[in-house]
Design a protein around this motif. Structure first.
Motif, PDB file in Angstrom:
ATOM      1  N   ILE A   6       0.836  -1.201   0.000  1.00  0.00           N
ATOM      2  CA  ILE A   6       0.000   0.000   0.000  1.00  0.00           C
ATOM      3  C   ILE A   6       0.871   1.251   0.000  1.00  0.00           C
ATOM      4  O   ILE A   6       0.617   2.203  -0.751  1.00  0.00           O
ATOM      5  CB  ILE A   6      -0.968  -0.015   1.200  1.00  0.00           C
ATOM      6  N   SER A   7       1.946   1.232   0.788  1.00  0.00           N
ATOM      7  CA  SER A   7       2.838   2.415   0.786  1.00  0.00           C
ATOM      8  C   SER A   7       3.438   2.610  -0.593  1.00  0.00           C
ATOM      9  O   SER A   7       3.574   3.735  -1.082  1.00  0.00           O
ATOM     10  CB  SER A   7       3.988   2.267   1.782  1.00  0.00           C
ATOM     11  N   MET A   8       3.812   1.489  -1.239  1.00  0.00           N
ATOM     12  CA  MET A   8       4.405   1.595  -2.569  1.00  0.00           C
ATOM     13  C   MET A   8       3.400   2.218  -3.537  1.00  0.00           C
ATOM     14  O   MET A   8       3.747   3.049  -4.365  1.00  0.00           O
ATOM     15  CB  MET A   8       4.788   0.207  -3.068  1.00  0.00           C
ATOM     16  N   GLY A   9       2.152   1.794  -3.413  1.00  0.00           N
ATOM     17  CA  GLY A   9       1.110   2.355  -4.265  1.00  0.00           C
ATOM     18  C   GLY A   9       0.983   3.853  -4.046  1.00  0.00           C
ATOM     19  O   GLY A   9       0.860   4.623  -5.004  1.00  0.00           O
ATOM     20  N   LEU A  10       1.042   4.269  -2.781  1.00  0.00           N
ATOM     21  CA  LEU A  10       0.901   5.701  -2.495  1.00  0.00           C
ATOM     22  C   LEU A  10       2.086   6.475  -3.045  1.00  0.00           C
ATOM     23  O   LEU A  10       1.929   7.545  -3.642  1.00  0.00           O
ATOM     24  CB  LEU A  10       0.767   5.915  -0.986  1.00  0.00           C
ATOM     25  N   ILE A  11       3.291   5.919  -2.878  1.00  0.00           N
ATOM     26  CA  ILE A  11       4.471   6.598  -3.425  1.00  0.00           C
ATOM     27  C   ILE A  11       4.360   6.687  -4.939  1.00  0.00           C
ATOM     28  O   ILE A  11       4.666   7.716  -5.544  1.00  0.00           O
ATOM     29  CB  ILE A  11       5.763   5.860  -3.016  1.00  0.00           C
ATOM     30  N   SER A  12       3.880   5.594  -5.574  1.00  0.00           N
ATOM     31  CA  SER A  12       3.717   5.623  -7.029  1.00  0.00           C
ATOM     32  C   SER A  12       2.721   6.704  -7.442  1.00  0.00           C
ATOM     33  O   SER A  12       2.909   7.377  -8.449  1.00  0.00           O
ATOM     34  CB  SER A  12       3.221   4.290  -7.553  1.00  0.00           C
ATOM     35  N   GLU A  13       1.656   6.844  -6.662  1.00  0.00           N
ATOM     36  CA  GLU A  13       0.681   7.887  -6.982  1.00  0.00           C
ATOM     37  C   GLU A  13       1.339   9.262  -6.957  1.00  0.00           C
ATOM     38  O   GLU A  13       1.098  10.099  -7.824  1.00  0.00           O
ATOM     39  CB  GLU A  13      -0.485   7.858  -5.978  1.00  0.00           C
ATOM     40  N   LEU A  14       2.203   9.463  -5.963  1.00  0.00           N
ATOM     41  CA  LEU A  14       2.928  10.741  -5.897  1.00  0.00           C
ATOM     42  C   LEU A  14       3.782  10.922  -7.151  1.00  0.00           C
ATOM     43  O   LEU A  14       3.814  11.991  -7.760  1.00  0.00           O
ATOM     44  CB  LEU A  14       3.864  10.761  -4.687  1.00  0.00           C
ATOM     45  N   MET A  15       4.454   9.830  -7.552  1.00  0.00           N
ATOM     46  CA  MET A  15       5.352   9.933  -8.707  1.00  0.00           C
ATOM     47  C   MET A  15       4.582  10.205  -9.988  1.00  0.00           C
ATOM     48  O   MET A  15       5.045  10.927 -10.854  1.00  0.00           O
ATOM     49  CB  MET A  15       6.176   8.658  -8.839  1.00  0.00           C
ATOM     50  N   VAL A  16       3.398   9.623 -10.097  1.00  0.00           N
ATOM     51  CA  VAL A  16       2.570   9.881 -11.276  1.00  0.00           C
ATOM     52  C   VAL A  16       2.262  11.373 -11.369  1.00  0.00           C
ATOM     53  O   VAL A  16       2.350  11.981 -12.431  1.00  0.00           O
ATOM     54  CB  VAL A  16       1.243   9.088 -11.197  1.00  0.00           C
ATOM     55  N   ARG A  17       1.931  11.949 -10.225  1.00  0.00           N
ATOM     56  CA  ARG A  17       1.617  13.380 -10.233  1.00  0.00           C
ATOM     57  C   ARG A  17       2.841  14.202 -10.603  1.00  0.00           C
ATOM     58  O   ARG A  17       2.750  15.156 -11.381  1.00  0.00           O
ATOM     59  CB  ARG A  17       1.055  13.792  -8.875  1.00  0.00           C
ATOM     60  N   VAL A  18       3.992  13.841 -10.031  1.00  0.00           N
ATOM     61  CA  VAL A  18       5.220  14.564 -10.352  1.00  0.00           C
ATOM     62  C   VAL A  18       5.510  14.445 -11.852  1.00  0.00           C
ATOM     63  O   VAL A  18       5.825  15.419 -12.533  1.00  0.00           O
ATOM     64  CB  VAL A  18       6.415  14.011  -9.542  1.00  0.00           C
ATOM     65  N   TYR A  19       5.356  13.230 -12.369  1.00  0.00           N
ATOM     66  CA  TYR A  19       5.635  12.981 -13.791  1.00  0.00           C
ATOM     67  C   TYR A  19       4.759  13.843 -14.686  1.00  0.00           C
ATOM     68  O   TYR A  19       5.239  14.523 -15.585  1.00  0.00           O
ATOM     69  CB  TYR A  19       5.403  11.496 -14.074  1.00  0.00           C
ATOM     70  N   HIS A  20       3.475  13.829 -14.430  1.00  0.00           N
ATOM     71  CA  HIS A  20       2.574  14.571 -15.315  1.00  0.00           C
ATOM     72  C   HIS A  20       2.686  16.078 -15.127  1.00  0.00           C
ATOM     73  O   HIS A  20       2.713  16.826 -16.081  1.00  0.00           O
ATOM     74  CB  HIS A  20       1.114  14.137 -15.100  1.00  0.00           C
ATOM     75  N   GLU A  21       2.763  16.513 -13.866  1.00  0.00           N
ATOM     76  CA  GLU A  21       2.719  17.943 -13.635  1.00  0.00           C
ATOM     77  C   GLU A  21       4.032  18.621 -13.969  1.00  0.00           C
ATOM     78  O   GLU A  21       4.061  19.712 -14.511  1.00  0.00           O
ATOM     79  CB  GLU A  21       2.283  18.220 -12.189  1.00  0.00           C
ATOM     80  N   SER A  22       5.157  17.945 -13.681  1.00  0.00           N
ATOM     81  CA  SER A  22       6.440  18.601 -13.948  1.00  0.00           C
ATOM     82  C   SER A  22       6.689  18.702 -15.442  1.00  0.00           C
ATOM     83  O   SER A  22       7.427  19.559 -15.902  1.00  0.00           O
ATOM     84  CB  SER A  22       7.580  17.831 -13.286  1.00  0.00           C
ATOM     85  N   GLN A  23       6.087  17.831 -16.230  1.00  0.00           N
ATOM     86  CA  GLN A  23       6.345  17.860 -17.665  1.00  0.00           C
ATOM     87  C   GLN A  23       5.157  18.383 -18.454  1.00  0.00           C
ATOM     88  O   GLN A  23       5.148  18.346 -19.682  1.00  0.00           O
ATOM     89  CB  GLN A  23       6.672  16.459 -18.166  1.00  0.00           C
ATOM     90  N   GLY A  24       4.145  18.850 -17.743  1.00  0.00           N
ATOM     91  CA  GLY A  24       2.966  19.351 -18.428  1.00  0.00           C
ATOM     92  C   GLY A  24       2.300  18.293 -19.281  1.00  0.00           C
ATOM     93  O   GLY A  24       1.690  18.593 -20.305  1.00  0.00           O
ATOM     94  N   LYS A  25       2.429  17.028 -18.871  1.00  0.00           N
ATOM     95  CA  LYS A  25       1.816  15.959 -19.662  1.00  0.00           C
ATOM     96  C   LYS A  25       0.363  15.787 -19.275  1.00  0.00           C
ATOM     97  O   LYS A  25       0.004  15.842 -18.109  1.00  0.00           O
ATOM     98  CB  LYS A  25       2.552  14.641 -19.413  1.00  0.00           C
ATOM     99  N   LYS A  26      -0.455  15.559 -20.293  1.00  0.00           N
ATOM    100  CA  LYS A  26      -1.884  15.342 -20.054  1.00  0.00           C
ATOM    101  C   LYS A  26      -2.137  13.868 -19.806  1.00  0.00           C
ATOM    102  O   LYS A  26      -1.376  13.014 -20.251  1.00  0.00           O
ATOM    103  CB  LYS A  26      -2.692  15.791 -21.273  1.00  0.00           C
TER     104      LYS A  26
END
Ligand code: UDP
Ligand code: MG
Length: 320
Positions: free
Chosen positions: A292-312
């Motif tokens: 579950i912690s890994m899932g939460l960390i992955s969720e954070l990374m998804v947000r970083v990935y999309h938002e930092s690169q302006g990806k839709k």
């Protein structure tokens, strides 16, 4: 160099193909000229250690429509395709091997399919198996297995993922990001983008010069890349769904066993010290929390990935 639009971009990854490359262009140009379309041929020298680059320089001198990109070292075929995709100015982008194994005469067939409205058209080397047990074991079985696995796990159904001869609409290649050895499943990667994929039979010739650049090691690389693609296709924007689901199952099981053991201890005074079940309960709870912690960390990374690169998180076909 201009930024003019062209009809076609041909991308050729070149790694130690000094004999093949001049012959290939000699075959390629008449086919392209015949079609009467504007085009460029982007040759990506992937750190060749033979005279491929010298040959490419000569070809460029003879014809401006040849463009050469020279890597500083060998980055692999996927990187070579990616470099070509970044630079492609053609409405349609065609990839093919530089070793004469694909036949330029098949290009018009691919283009016809694109004109029918498909976004990705893949070559299918129908008759490519040499006779003999060795080729059957070292090439046919792994390749058939790989094609089946990729089909089954990505939901993009092709007979021949390994065929480099493919055509793409320009927006498709600009949109996808490639890593590892993923050139083999560009259609699968592109399927996230939302594409119509078609397949056309193409001819296939055995290698005349040099040697294949791959050995048996590619089986494992393809497997690992496939896992990545599969994961990204299903869970890239919601990793908690996969990690969290298994985490909850594990945690739940561990919890139930734990309750049962506690009950046994306090109601029946059972001795827990020699019960492997206790170990299992602890393990399941810990694994559950980890997942579950890994899932939460992955969720954070998804947000970083999309938002930092302006990806839709979506792709648009058209809007008015
Ligand atoms: N290639 C490349 N970089 C590499 C390996 C291969 O650019 O690290 C090129 C190679 O020059 C050829 C194409 O990719 O044009 C396919 O390689 P190969 O013919 O060795 O693969 P096979 O046909 O055996 O699958
Ligand atoms: Mg080859």
């Amino acid at each position: 160099m201009t930024n003019d639009k062209l009809d076609l971009s041909i991308i050729l990854p070149v790694y130690n193909e000094e004999e093949s490359i001049p012959l290939l262009l000699e075959e390629l140009f008449p086919v392209l000229d015949e079609m009467g379309k504007s085009f460029e041929v982007i040759c990506v020298d992937d750190g060749s250690r033979d005279d491929s680059f010298v040959e490419l320089e000569k070809l460029r001198q003879a014809d401006e429509r040849v463009r050469v990109v020279r890597f500083r070292r060998n980055f692999g075929q996927t990187a070579a395709f990616a470099a070509g995709f970044d630079r492609a100015r053609g409405d349609v982008v065609i990839t093919m091997d530089a070793d004469l194994q694909n036949d330029p005469a098949d290009i018009p067939k691919l283009l016809n399919k694109i004109d029918e409205g498909f976004d990705v058209v893949s070559g299918w080397r129908v008759e490519r198996w040499q006779e003999g047990l060795k080729s059957f074991i070292t090439r046919k079985i792994p390749s058939a297995t790989a094609n089946w696995l990729i089909s089954a796990s990505t939901g993009v159904h092709l007979h021949d993922y390994g065929c480099s001869l493919k055509a793409y609409r320009n927006d498709v290649v600009k949109a996808i990001d490639l890593y590892g050895d993923m050139h083999r499943f560009i259609p699968a990667v592109a399927s996230w983008y939302g594409v119509e994929v078609a397949e056309v039979p193409v001819s296939y010739r055995s290698r005349q010069f040099g040697t294949s650049k791959y050995g048996a090691g590619r089986i494992f690389r393809v497997l690992l890349d496939l896992m990545t693609v599969r994961f990204l296709l299903s869970y890239a924007t919601r990793p908690i769904r996969i990690f969290g689901a298994w985490g909850l199952i594990s945690l739940g099981l561990g919890f139930v066993i734990g309750i049962y053991l506690t009950f046994a201890k306090f109601m029946y005074n059972a001795d827990l010290a020699d019960r492997p079940m206790l170990l299992l309960a602890v393990l399941l709870v810990l694994v559950g929390i980890q997942l579950i912690s890994m899932g939460l960390i992955s969720e954070l990374m998804v947000r970083v990935y999309h938002e930092s690169q302006g990806k839709k998180i979506y792709t648009v076909r058209e809007e008015f």
